[in-house]
Scaffold this motif. Structure first.
Motif, PDB file in Angstrom:
ATOM      1  N   UNK A  88       0.840  -1.210   0.000  1.00 24.87           N
ATOM      2  CA  UNK A  88       0.000   0.000   0.000  1.00 24.87           C
ATOM      3  C   UNK A  88       0.874   1.258   0.000  1.00 24.87           C
ATOM      4  N   UNK A  89       2.129   1.073  -0.423  1.00 21.54           N
ATOM      5  CA  UNK A  89       3.062   2.182  -0.665  1.00 21.54           C
ATOM      6  C   UNK A  89       3.502   2.903   0.609  1.00 21.54           C
ATOM      7  N   UNK A  90       3.608   2.154   1.684  1.00 20.43           N
ATOM      8  CA  UNK A  90       4.181   2.719   2.910  1.00 20.43           C
ATOM      9  C   UNK A  90       5.622   2.212   3.022  1.00 20.43           C
ATOM     10  N   UNK A  91       6.536   2.991   2.518  1.00 26.76           N
ATOM     11  CA  UNK A  91       7.958   2.641   2.576  1.00 26.76           C
ATOM     12  C   UNK A  91       8.286   1.260   2.049  1.00 26.76           C
ATOM     13  N   UNK A  92       7.916   0.938   0.802  1.00 24.95           N
ATOM     14  CA  UNK A  92       8.143  -0.427   0.305  1.00 24.95           C
ATOM     15  C   UNK A  92       9.610  -0.850   0.302  1.00 24.95           C
ATOM     16  N   UNK A  93      10.509   0.089   0.005  1.00 22.48           N
ATOM     17  CA  UNK A  93      11.932  -0.260  -0.008  1.00 22.48           C
ATOM     18  C   UNK A  93      12.495  -0.440   1.397  1.00 22.48           C
ATOM     19  N   UNK A  94      11.726  -0.058   2.390  1.00 19.87           N
ATOM     20  CA  UNK A  94      12.114  -0.288   3.779  1.00 19.87           C
ATOM     21  C   UNK A  94      11.438  -1.539   4.332  1.00 19.87           C
ATOM     22  N   UNK A  95      10.164  -1.700   4.008  1.00 16.12           N
ATOM     23  CA  UNK A  95       9.397  -2.828   4.542  1.00 16.12           C
ATOM     24  C   UNK A  95       9.872  -4.173   3.993  1.00 16.12           C
ATOM     25  N   UNK A  96      10.243  -4.192   2.711  1.00 17.92           N
ATOM     26  CA  UNK A  96      10.622  -5.470   2.095  1.00 17.92           C
ATOM     27  C   UNK A  96      11.872  -6.079   2.722  1.00 17.92           C
ATOM     28  N   UNK A  97      12.972  -5.331   2.849  1.00 15.79           N
ATOM     29  CA  UNK A  97      14.141  -5.943   3.492  1.00 15.79           C
ATOM     30  C   UNK A  97      13.922  -6.281   4.963  1.00 15.79           C
ATOM     31  N   UNK A  98      13.107  -5.478   5.652  1.00 17.18           N
ATOM     32  CA  UNK A  98      12.820  -5.804   7.054  1.00 17.18           C
ATOM     33  C   UNK A  98      12.042  -7.115   7.131  1.00 17.18           C
ATOM     34  N   UNK A  99      11.092  -7.289   6.210  1.00 20.27           N
ATOM     35  CA  UNK A  99      10.342  -8.550   6.166  1.00 20.27           C
ATOM     36  C   UNK A  99      11.275  -9.727   5.915  1.00 20.27           C
ATOM     37  N   UNK A 116      10.973 -10.933 -11.051  1.00 20.45           N
ATOM     38  CA  UNK A 116      11.433  -9.662 -10.480  1.00 20.45           C
ATOM     39  C   UNK A 116      12.865  -9.359 -10.904  1.00 20.45           C
ATOM     40  N   UNK A 117      13.703 -10.384 -10.940  1.00 16.95           N
ATOM     41  CA  UNK A 117      15.085 -10.187 -11.403  1.00 16.95           C
ATOM     42  C   UNK A 117      15.125  -9.775 -12.869  1.00 16.95           C
ATOM     43  N   UNK A 118      14.137 -10.243 -13.632  1.00 15.06           N
ATOM     44  CA  UNK A 118      14.072  -9.895 -15.054  1.00 15.06           C
ATOM     45  C   UNK A 118      13.548  -8.483 -15.273  1.00 15.06           C
ATOM     46  N   UNK A 119      13.121  -7.825 -14.196  1.00 21.01           N
ATOM     47  CA  UNK A 119      12.701  -6.428 -14.307  1.00 21.01           C
ATOM     48  C   UNK A 119      11.214  -6.202 -14.424  1.00 21.01           C
ATOM     49  N   UNK A 120      10.412  -7.224 -14.198  1.00 23.69           N
ATOM     50  CA  UNK A 120       8.955  -7.076 -14.265  1.00 23.69           C
ATOM     51  C   UNK A 120       8.447  -6.578 -12.906  1.00 23.69           C
ATOM     52  N   UNK A 121       8.182  -5.293 -12.822  1.00 27.32           N
ATOM     53  CA  UNK A 121       7.756  -4.654 -11.559  1.00 27.32           C
ATOM     54  C   UNK A 121       8.383  -5.359 -10.350  1.00 27.32           C
ATOM     55  N   UNK A 122       9.681  -5.280 -10.213  1.00 33.82           N
ATOM     56  CA  UNK A 122      10.397  -6.103  -9.228  1.00 33.82           C
ATOM     57  C   UNK A 122       9.943  -5.908  -7.791  1.00 33.82           C
ATOM     58  N   UNK A 123       9.680  -4.665  -7.405  1.00 29.29           N
ATOM     59  CA  UNK A 123       9.336  -4.424  -6.008  1.00 29.29           C
ATOM     60  C   UNK A 123       7.976  -5.020  -5.656  1.00 29.29           C
ATOM     61  N   UNK A 124       7.018  -4.866  -6.561  1.00 32.16           N
ATOM     62  CA  UNK A 124       5.675  -5.401  -6.295  1.00 32.16           C
ATOM     63  C   UNK A 124       5.703  -6.927  -6.243  1.00 32.16           C
ATOM     64  N   UNK A 125       6.386  -7.545  -7.207  1.00 29.86           N
ATOM     65  CA  UNK A 125       6.460  -9.007  -7.214  1.00 29.86           C
ATOM     66  C   UNK A 125       7.190  -9.536  -5.982  1.00 29.86           C
ATOM     67  N   UNK A 126       8.215  -8.817  -5.565  1.00 29.80           N
ATOM     68  CA  UNK A 126       8.954  -9.233  -4.369  1.00 29.80           C
ATOM     69  C   UNK A 126       8.073  -9.142  -3.129  1.00 29.80           C
TER      70      UNK A 126
END
Length: 233
Positions: free
Chosen positions: A40-51, A182-192
């Motif tokens: 839901x776009x709350x710090x996705x680049x922060x939430x993903x690695x923490x998860x 995601x590695x291939x570049x298909x909306x990597x953050x969302x797929x991750x």
């Protein structure tokens, strides 16, 4: 005396496995929440690695429990060399994946190619889920001493864990596919994030199922308050 010692060892084993499974389930809950926040776009680049770090910590805790109780678990299963290999590889996979994912998560938090490292962590977790199914299946095949009046609850817990194992297989395969895309570049953050959400849910389900399986035996062996076992002379 021997019977009392056996019951004590079995209860200790059940407590240890329940503790490890609950820790893993808690990490799954945290990963699900963090993934949803990221989606839901709350710090996705922060939430993903923490998860990823949280899941890795949960896997490390669970693998530590399995390693510590290795001989006791095997003593309650059929003597099968391949079962030992499956169990050992599953516990090792969880430990190695936990270390790897924690490392990748920390590097991603430091902004070192997160859109590459995070999909790699998803692929690692997917492979771990697949490899660790053998260990979970072995736990489900443990011969537990269950009184007749607790058999029904034990059968339900056994069936639930078996279903959770199949869900884990499906999620593991899906996570690997999503990680590759995601590695291939298909909306990597969302797929991750979607993969992390699915992995967290699977770990939660499996952890809860393992806990229920062990608790069905533990509660059967625990006498009501005020009642103590008297050893015969």
């Amino acid at each position: 005396m021997v019977t009392a010692t056996m019951h004590s060892r079995e209860k200790r084993l059940e407590r240890a496995l329940v503790g490890g499974a609950i820790t893993a389930a808690a990490s799954g809950v945290a990963a699900v929440i963090l993934s949803i926040l990221g989606l839901v776009h709350i710090g996705p680049l922060l939430m993903t690695p923490i998860a990823a770090i949280v899941i890795g910590a949960g896997l490390l805790s669970e693998s530590g429990t399995l390693a510590a109780e290795y001989s006791e678990i095997l003593s309650k299963t059929r003597r099968n060399r391949w079962r030992k290999v499956e169990f050992g590889s599953g516990a090792s996979a969880e430990m190695l994946a936990g270390i790897a994912v924690i490392t990748l998560g920390i590097l991603s938090l430091l902004n070192l190619q997160p859109l590459v490292l995070l999909p790699v962590s998803v692929i690692t977790l997917g492979a771990c889920l697949l490899l660790s199914t053998g260990a979970k299946a072995l736990l489900n095949s443990m011969r537990l001493e269950i009184p007749e009046n607790h058999r029904r609850a034990e059968m339900v817990a056994h069936t639930t864990l078996r279903g959770a194992i199949w869900v884990q297989v499906i999620v593991g395969l899906a996570a690997i596919v999503l990680g590759i895309l995601a590695l291939a570049g298909w909306v990597p953050l969302i797929l991750t994030l979607v993969a992390m959400l699915a992995i967290g849910a699977s770990i939660l389900l499996t952890g809860a199922a393992v806990s229920a399986r062990m608790l069905s035996a533990y509660t059967a062996h625990t006498p009501p308050k005020g009642i103590s076992h008297r050893s015969s002379i």
